[in-house]
Design a protein around this motif. Sequence first.
Motif, PDB file in Angstrom:
ATOM      1  N   ILE A 128      33.404  33.905  42.184  1.00  0.00           N
ATOM      2  CA  ILE A 128      34.476  32.929  42.384  1.00  0.00           C
ATOM      3  C   ILE A 128      35.031  32.559  41.013  1.00  0.00           C
ATOM      4  O   ILE A 128      34.374  32.764  39.984  1.00  0.00           O
ATOM      5  CB  ILE A 128      33.982  31.669  43.130  1.00  0.00           C
ATOM      6  N   TYR A 129      36.252  31.998  41.021  1.00  0.00           N
ATOM      7  CA  TYR A 129      36.949  31.789  39.752  1.00  0.00           C
ATOM      8  C   TYR A 129      37.432  30.340  39.647  1.00  0.00           C
ATOM      9  O   TYR A 129      38.602  30.038  39.919  1.00  0.00           O
ATOM     10  CB  TYR A 129      38.123  32.755  39.634  1.00  0.00           C
ATOM     11  N   PRO A 130      36.548  29.417  39.275  1.00  0.00           N
ATOM     12  CA  PRO A 130      36.974  28.023  39.079  1.00  0.00           C
ATOM     13  C   PRO A 130      37.835  27.907  37.826  1.00  0.00           C
ATOM     14  O   PRO A 130      37.605  28.596  36.826  1.00  0.00           O
ATOM     15  CB  PRO A 130      35.649  27.271  38.926  1.00  0.00           C
ATOM     16  N   GLY A 131      38.821  27.030  37.894  1.00  0.00           N
ATOM     17  CA  GLY A 131      39.735  26.874  36.765  1.00  0.00           C
ATOM     18  C   GLY A 131      39.661  25.484  36.164  1.00  0.00           C
ATOM     19  O   GLY A 131      40.053  24.503  36.804  1.00  0.00           O
ATOM     20  N   LEU A 132      39.151  25.380  34.955  1.00  0.00           N
ATOM     21  CA  LEU A 132      39.132  24.118  34.213  1.00  0.00           C
ATOM     22  C   LEU A 132      40.042  24.282  33.008  1.00  0.00           C
ATOM     23  O   LEU A 132      39.858  25.197  32.201  1.00  0.00           O
ATOM     24  CB  LEU A 132      37.713  23.765  33.766  1.00  0.00           C
ATOM     25  N   ARG A 133      41.009  23.375  32.907  1.00  0.00           N
ATOM     26  CA  ARG A 133      41.973  23.429  31.798  1.00  0.00           C
ATOM     27  C   ARG A 133      41.694  22.271  30.855  1.00  0.00           C
ATOM     28  O   ARG A 133      41.694  21.109  31.263  1.00  0.00           O
ATOM     29  CB  ARG A 133      43.397  23.358  32.337  1.00  0.00           C
ATOM     30  N   LYS A 186      30.695  34.723  33.557  1.00  0.00           N
ATOM     31  CA  LYS A 186      31.269  35.718  32.666  1.00  0.00           C
ATOM     32  C   LYS A 186      32.756  35.456  32.538  1.00  0.00           C
ATOM     33  O   LYS A 186      33.346  34.673  33.299  1.00  0.00           O
ATOM     34  CB  LYS A 186      31.020  37.133  33.191  1.00  0.00           C
ATOM     35  N   LEU A 187      33.370  36.117  31.566  1.00  0.00           N
ATOM     36  CA  LEU A 187      34.811  36.004  31.372  1.00  0.00           C
ATOM     37  C   LEU A 187      35.486  37.255  31.909  1.00  0.00           C
ATOM     38  O   LEU A 187      35.121  38.379  31.554  1.00  0.00           O
ATOM     39  CB  LEU A 187      35.145  35.830  29.890  1.00  0.00           C
ATOM     40  N   ASP A 188      36.466  37.049  32.783  1.00  0.00           N
ATOM     41  CA  ASP A 188      37.273  38.140  33.308  1.00  0.00           C
ATOM     42  C   ASP A 188      38.575  38.185  32.519  1.00  0.00           C
ATOM     43  O   ASP A 188      39.201  37.148  32.268  1.00  0.00           O
ATOM     44  CB  ASP A 188      37.554  37.933  34.795  1.00  0.00           C
ATOM     45  N   ALA A 189      38.975  39.390  32.121  1.00  0.00           N
ATOM     46  CA  ALA A 189      40.149  39.523  31.254  1.00  0.00           C
ATOM     47  C   ALA A 189      41.416  38.995  31.917  1.00  0.00           C
ATOM     48  O   ALA A 189      42.327  38.523  31.233  1.00  0.00           O
ATOM     49  CB  ALA A 189      40.334  40.986  30.851  1.00  0.00           C
ATOM     50  N   GLN A 190      41.505  39.046  33.251  1.00  0.00           N
ATOM     51  CA  GLN A 190      42.721  38.635  33.943  1.00  0.00           C
ATOM     52  C   GLN A 190      42.583  37.282  34.639  1.00  0.00           C
ATOM     53  O   GLN A 190      43.514  36.477  34.632  1.00  0.00           O
ATOM     54  CB  GLN A 190      43.117  39.697  34.968  1.00  0.00           C
ATOM     55  N   LYS A 191      41.408  37.013  35.227  1.00  0.00           N
ATOM     56  CA  LYS A 191      41.254  35.802  36.033  1.00  0.00           C
ATOM     57  C   LYS A 191      40.548  34.669  35.308  1.00  0.00           C
ATOM     58  O   LYS A 191      40.424  33.575  35.854  1.00  0.00           O
ATOM     59  CB  LYS A 191      40.491  36.137  37.314  1.00  0.00           C
ATOM     60  N   GLY A 192      40.061  34.913  34.116  1.00  0.00           N
ATOM     61  CA  GLY A 192      39.384  33.853  33.379  1.00  0.00           C
ATOM     62  C   GLY A 192      37.911  33.774  33.717  1.00  0.00           C
ATOM     63  O   GLY A 192      37.246  34.785  33.970  1.00  0.00           O
ATOM     64  N   LEU A 193      37.383  32.545  33.758  1.00  0.00           N
ATOM     65  CA  LEU A 193      35.955  32.345  33.980  1.00  0.00           C
ATOM     66  C   LEU A 193      35.571  32.729  35.409  1.00  0.00           C
ATOM     67  O   LEU A 193      36.223  32.327  36.372  1.00  0.00           O
ATOM     68  CB  LEU A 193      35.580  30.886  33.718  1.00  0.00           C
ATOM     69  N   ALA A 194      34.488  33.515  35.537  1.00  0.00           N
ATOM     70  CA  ALA A 194      33.971  33.931  36.841  1.00  0.00           C
ATOM     71  C   ALA A 194      32.545  33.428  36.990  1.00  0.00           C
ATOM     72  O   ALA A 194      31.761  33.448  36.039  1.00  0.00           O
ATOM     73  CB  ALA A 194      34.017  35.450  36.980  1.00  0.00           C
ATOM     74  N   VAL A 195      32.209  32.961  38.203  1.00  0.00           N
ATOM     75  CA  VAL A 195      30.879  32.425  38.496  1.00  0.00           C
ATOM     76  C   VAL A 195      30.292  33.224  39.650  1.00  0.00           C
ATOM     77  O   VAL A 195      30.954  33.438  40.677  1.00  0.00           O
ATOM     78  CB  VAL A 195      30.944  30.926  38.854  1.00  0.00           C
ATOM     79  N   TRP A 196      29.058  33.654  39.490  1.00  0.00           N
ATOM     80  CA  TRP A 196      28.395  34.454  40.521  1.00  0.00           C
ATOM     81  C   TRP A 196      27.721  33.549  41.550  1.00  0.00           C
ATOM     82  O   TRP A 196      26.980  32.632  41.197  1.00  0.00           O
ATOM     83  CB  TRP A 196      27.354  35.369  39.885  1.00  0.00           C
ATOM     84  N   VAL A 197      28.008  33.823  42.822  1.00  0.00           N
ATOM     85  CA  VAL A 197      27.411  33.071  43.923  1.00  0.00           C
ATOM     86  C   VAL A 197      26.571  34.039  44.748  1.00  0.00           C
ATOM     87  O   VAL A 197      27.128  34.924  45.415  1.00  0.00           O
ATOM     88  CB  VAL A 197      28.484  32.411  44.808  1.00  0.00           C
TER      89      VAL A 197
END
Length: 464
Positions: free
Chosen positions: A421-426, A446-457
Amino acid sequence: MNLTLVFREAREYRLKEIALSVKTDRFQLKHTLNNIEHLQTKDWLHDDEGNGIRRGLHHHETTAVTVLPKPPKLRIAVVDLRSQYYVGERCTLTIRVTNDEAESVTGSIRQIHDESGDTALSIRWEAEDRECTGADLYPLQELHPDDSALLTLSIQAPLDAGTHAIALDADYTLAGVPFTALKRTLTLEIVFATLFEAKFTLSPALHEDPWPSYFTSSSASESPEGVPHLWRVGSKLRSLADCSILFESVKAIVDHVGEDASCQIMDLDRLDQVTLIPQGVFERAFQLLTRKGSLDNRSLTAVELSLELTWRRQDNVKVSTALVPIPRMTLPTSEPRVLCVHAESRDTGADVVLQYHLENPSSHFLTFAITFEANDDFAFSGPKHRALSLAPLSRHRIDYHLLVHGALDAVKGPGGPGRWIYPGLRVVDSYYQKTLQVQAAGNGVKLDAQKGLAVWVPASTEKR
């Protein structure tokens, strides 16, 4: 009458004079020719059953002859020469010396290689006799006809790839002609290739110990140590070898660290013996802890590291060491940053607990505008909008509890099936209007080059 003269010494011979002496009971006769014009001729007479046959001499200079050395019949061969070797490898060559002469021979064999430059080889003979071990010259005991001797040459490969020439010169004499030296030379071209193709990554990690402060210094006249920064260095090695290799150990070593700074390396896990097939990939990560000697020092920290690998071929018991240089790293020490870690969920109603750590290691007061974006994949508990002011040399943690909606198609990931999942904190610096990038600082993120921060569930934690 034909006269035959055999020259045994290898050299150039020139005719200066011919003297014919005849001695009988009645008289003595001596006839000498020393005029070079009379000695030179283009023909010679050959006696064939009383008939003189004139034959031409196919030589430009008929008063000189060059005698070449006797062709040596001693054979030198390498029994176990491989197509290529690898940088840093401890190589062993088995040299077979065979006597194809008709007589016994004695002598010595010498290894010659280029010793200039930084990529010089380290070569020595190995023998039971300690006086011979390590010397360039190795004595050859008496070899009878058709006998062979096996010699061992140990080579420590250079740390840089390249091709090196090694010459093996054997000087020997025959038992019947002890004063005539013969020589046999074998030249080897040995290729030392790069063993690995290496890629490295650098990412920040969370150091949980309390930060130092001017107010907690043990001495009023001395500044406390600088802020500790933890980093994660990942390595990915692809084998370029043509055979399977075994890793005995892998560790990082510090080659250089900038002034007024310290560097400590910590392994993330224990390494057992690993077998790597040709073109196989091996990954290894470790943590790097850097700290300035004083809080007043806000300069960048330059660190130079190398990866030391202890390995051996699968069919060899000799262990070699390879050094893989890691590109020079320049680490910031006074820039604000945002670190995200995936914390263990103790709340039975939450699938994921994210902890965002906002750090201000600078000497200025900083204010940040924080916004957590809504997402269709999960619901969250935590501040959606807020402003946060951080004093110099301080940090603050913000927790978000996430409840994942439904169960999407699971994929294979760390620890089993699940999904990202890709939570977005600005986070925006209110004064400089600069957006800080959220960094992944732990497992499960981890960091995804296109979607930003990724969290494993993991699939087992999805509630609804």
